[in-house]
Scaffold this active site. Structure first.
Site, PDB file in Angstrom:
ATOM      1  N   ASP A  92       0.681  -1.222  -0.158  1.00 16.65           N
ATOM      2  CA  ASP A  92      -0.068  -0.084   0.049  1.00 16.65           C
ATOM      3  C   ASP A  92       0.776   1.386  -0.071  1.00 16.65           C
ATOM      4  OD1 ASP A  92      -2.274  -1.149  -0.299  1.00 16.65           O
ATOM      5  OD2 ASP A  92      -3.033  -1.213   1.906  1.00 16.65           O
ATOM      6  N   LYS A  95       3.765   0.999  -4.835  1.00 18.85           N
ATOM      7  CA  LYS A  95       4.446   0.322  -5.960  1.00 18.85           C
ATOM      8  C   LYS A  95       3.738   0.163  -7.232  1.00 18.85           C
ATOM      9  CE  LYS A  95       4.882  -3.360  -3.324  1.00 18.85           C
ATOM     10  NZ  LYS A  95       4.419  -2.830  -1.927  1.00 18.85           N
ATOM     11  N   THR A  96       2.430  -0.318  -7.057  1.00 17.41           N
ATOM     12  CA  THR A  96       1.505  -0.521  -8.398  1.00 17.41           C
ATOM     13  C   THR A  96       1.299   0.963  -9.022  1.00 17.41           C
ATOM     14  OG1 THR A  96       0.660  -2.179  -7.153  1.00 17.41           O
ATOM     15  CG2 THR A  96      -0.266  -1.591  -9.233  1.00 17.41           C
ATOM     16  N   HIS A 140       9.337  -7.665  -3.228  1.00 15.75           N
ATOM     17  CA  HIS A 140      10.546  -8.215  -3.006  1.00 15.75           C
ATOM     18  C   HIS A 140      10.566  -9.725  -3.221  1.00 15.75           C
ATOM     19  CE1 HIS A 140       9.073  -7.690   1.173  1.00 15.75           C
ATOM     20  NE2 HIS A 140       9.214  -8.867   1.118  1.00 15.75           N
TER      21      HIS A 140
HETATM   22  P1  GDP Z   1       1.254  -1.219  -3.446  1.00 13.94           P
HETATM   23  O1  GDP Z   1       0.497  -2.053  -2.436  1.00 13.94           O
HETATM   24  O2  GDP Z   1       2.491  -0.671  -3.074  1.00 13.94           O
HETATM   25  O3  GDP Z   1       1.347  -1.612  -5.174  1.00 13.94           O
HETATM   26  O4  GDP Z   1       0.141   0.066  -3.435  1.00 13.94           O
HETATM   27  P2  GDP Z   1      -0.761   0.699  -4.396  1.00 13.94           P
HETATM   28  O5  GDP Z   1      -0.011   1.051  -5.629  1.00 13.94           O
HETATM   29  O6  GDP Z   1      -1.706  -0.484  -4.832  1.00 13.94           O
HETATM   30  O7  GDP Z   1      -1.341   1.920  -3.461  1.00 13.94           O
HETATM   31  C1  GDP Z   1      -1.818   1.896  -2.413  1.00 13.94           C
HETATM   32  C2  GDP Z   1      -3.054   2.954  -2.302  1.00 13.94           C
HETATM   33  O8  GDP Z   1      -2.283   4.071  -2.170  1.00 13.94           O
HETATM   34  C3  GDP Z   1      -3.885   3.082  -3.396  1.00 13.94           C
HETATM   35  O9  GDP Z   1      -5.308   3.379  -2.982  1.00 13.94           O
HETATM   36  C4  GDP Z   1      -3.508   4.393  -4.132  1.00 13.94           C
HETATM   37  O10 GDP Z   1      -4.420   4.869  -4.802  1.00 13.94           O
HETATM   38  C5  GDP Z   1      -2.930   5.141  -3.125  1.00 13.94           C
HETATM   39  N1  GDP Z   1      -1.716   5.863  -3.586  1.00 13.94           N
HETATM   40  C6  GDP Z   1      -0.442   5.400  -4.086  1.00 13.94           C
HETATM   41  N2  GDP Z   1       0.283   6.316  -4.197  1.00 13.94           N
HETATM   42  C7  GDP Z   1      -0.504   7.621  -4.008  1.00 13.94           C
HETATM   43  C8  GDP Z   1      -0.070   8.882  -3.911  1.00 13.94           C
HETATM   44  O11 GDP Z   1       1.145   9.443  -4.208  1.00 13.94           O
HETATM   45  N3  GDP Z   1      -0.896   9.809  -3.027  1.00 13.94           N
HETATM   46  C9  GDP Z   1      -2.030   9.326  -2.599  1.00 13.94           C
HETATM   47  N4  GDP Z   1      -2.551  10.262  -1.876  1.00 13.94           N
HETATM   48  N5  GDP Z   1      -2.302   8.049  -2.589  1.00 13.94           N
HETATM   49  C10 GDP Z   1      -1.360   7.333  -3.144  1.00 13.94           C
END
Ligand code: GDP
Length: 485
Positions: A92, A95-96, A140
């Site tokens: 969260d 990354k994605t 990872h």
């Molecule tokens: P992952 O689990 O690392 O792949 O995380 P995700 O890319 O799925 O992001 C998790 C949540 O954080 C999602 O609801 C995204 O929309 C939100 N999110 C990601 N980057 C940002 C950002 O730069 N700003 C904000 N406000 N939300 C973000």
């Protein structure tokens, strides 16, 4: 299958002259109509394709050692290649989103549709024509799975940390993996658009892990931004390219290709489909490749823009159709333009894999340490230490660092509070240099973790007295280990 020199030359994309010269140097005057023996073909394949040490002849057994050997390309044959980047961080933390934003902001001229298919990795080109390859599986797990199979594809790790959340358990894990892989890290502080974002806190938190920003006297580049709002992405790309320039990533594009399978699956209509990343050389659509225990003639090759491609050079990800069965992620591939040989080698690989699976239980065991030391082959003992309290972790680290075993380096690759988890076993399985042991202090792994460790051949030792841990290691090094049951 018998081939004349002329046929063979065209198959490996070399001139008849080059091949005749090769034989001439060995005292053989041949002409282009001479039919080659199997052994001669193998020699030629290595001579021209794989830069194989010449005194060795190709056999089923040494083929994949040749594959693993680092080739010595002449400096003048090397050309710049795109850096290959993996994004890691806590769940969260974005990354994605970051991968998607980079994908969408880098639409190359003429690629109006942008990146249209996920092929395990994608390449973007910046405004100056510089390319970066991103591995499209964040996290990872994929990274360490690849590494545990000996495939080091990543040049640079982007450690993403959400500014409103800070360093979290998987951030720590990602740091361990990046350090173990010995690749440069760039920190991307994400979610700086959120109220409550505190990038400075992230910087101070990371100092504990020796990830120190330049402004604090360290040398790790930090970029602040927002994956979601597409802020800081240009700076991130610039930083990647700067690191790439410093490290001068190069490969020889003018030889038969070698690389790694990123993903693979069976398509009902197309058969086995594999996403691969070329590491060196250039893959040609007419090539036959061996990937792990599979082989086949490439029937079709396309890129992430869904476009048919005829050639793929270093750092280029492509999808290929034509393998006889589905390979595994992390399998290395190599071009082998001789079907019979390819089949034999794929078969030998399958046998080798089976044998390795059978033997895997003895790979890393404490009571083999002495033998390995005596053989002079043990250079490092890697330890993962898990304990019930931070106090115990520190005490163990302190005592372990005082152990002195001649000629052997003791690396603590992870020391943290908590029970032994699957992720500890996965990290252990990525160790390729030396023995790895997991120590649990006042903690117990659950059944699933034990099972995984057993499958991977990784020894878990459990203790509740610190000096016992030290004593045991010292005894093992001296070969005086009491049998433990
Ligand atoms: P992952 O689990 O690392 O792949 O995380 P995700 O890319 O799925 O992001 C998790 C949540 O954080 C999602 O609801 C995204 O929309 C939100 N999110 C990601 N980057 C940002 C950002 O730069 N700003 C904000 N406000 N939300 C973000």
């Amino acid at each position: 299958e018998t081939l004349s020199i002329a046929d063979f030359a065209s198959q490996i994309g070399k001139s008849v002259g080059e091949i005749l010269k090769y034989f001439f140097a060995q005292g053989l005057m041949l002409n282009q109509n001479v039919v080659l023996s199997e052994e001669q073909m193998a020699q030629l394949a290595f001579e021209f394709g794989f830069d194989f040490r010449k005194e060795e002849t190709l056999t089923k057994e040494n083929f994949f050692e040749a594959l693993d050997a680092t080739e010595e390309d002449k400096p003048e044959d090397l050309e710049h290649r795109a850096p290959i980047v993996t994004i890691m961080g806590h769940v969260d933390h974005g990354k994605t989103t970051l991968l998607d934003s980079i994908k969408n902001t880098n639409v190359v001229d003429g690629e109006a549709g942008g990146i249209t298919q996920a092929i395990g990795a994608y390449q973007v080109t910046n405004k100056d024509g510089k390319k970066i390859t991103f591995i499209d599986t964040p996290g990872h797990e994929a990274f360490s799975e690849m590494r545990s199979r000996g495939a080091n594809v990543t040049d640079i790790v982007i450690l993403i940390v959400a500014a409103d959340d800070g360093v979290m358990p998987q951030t720590e894990e990602a740091i361990d993996h990046a350090k173990l892989a010995n690749v440069p890290i760039i920190v991307f502080i994400n979610k700086c658009d959120k109220p409550g974002a505190d990038p400075e806190r992230v910087k101070t938190e990371l100092m504990k892990y020796e990830i120190v920003a330049e402004e604090y006297g360290g040398d790790i580049p930090f970029v602040q931004g927002s994956a979601k709002q597409k802020l800081g992405l240009d700076q991130l790309e610039e930083t990647i390219l700067l690191i790439a320039e410093m490290h001068d990533y190069k490969a020889n594009p003018n030889k038969l290709a070698k690389g790694v399978v990123l993903e693979a699956h069976l398509d009902k209509a197309k058969g086995p489909v594999a996403s691969i990343l070329v590491k060196e050389g250039t893959l040609d659509i007419r090539d036959m490749i061996i990937a792990g225990t599979t082989y086949g003639n490439i029937k079709h090759m396309e890129d992430e823009y869904n476009k048919k491609v005829l050639k793929a050079g270093p750092s280029k990800p492509v999808v290929i159709y034509g393998l006889n069965v589905v390979p595994s992620a992390g399998d290395k591939f190599i071009v082998m333009n001789d079907e019979k040989m390819a089949r034999t080698i794929a078969q030998a690989q399958a046998e080798k894999k089976l044998a390795a699976e059978r033997n895997s239980n003895q790979v890393f065991s404490l009571d083999s340490i002495k033998k390995h030391i005596d053989d002079g082959e043990l250079k490092a003992i890697n330890l993962i230490v898990k304990a019930d309290t931070q106090g115990s972790v520190e005490a163990l680290k302190g005592s372990l660092s005082k152990i002195d075993i001649t000629g052997v380096k003791l690396n603590i690759i992870r020391a943290s509070v908590g029970t032994i988890t699957l992720s500890d076993v996965t990290l252990a399985s990525t160790v390729t240099d030396g023995i790895v042991l997991i120590y649990g202090f006042n903690v117990r792994p659950d059944a699933a973790v034990r099972k995984k460790a057993e499958e991977e051949g990784i020894e878990i030792r459990l203790h509740n007295i610190i000096y016992k841990v030290i004593e045991e290691l010292e005894d093992a090094a001296k070969g005086m280990l009491d049998p433990v049951f």
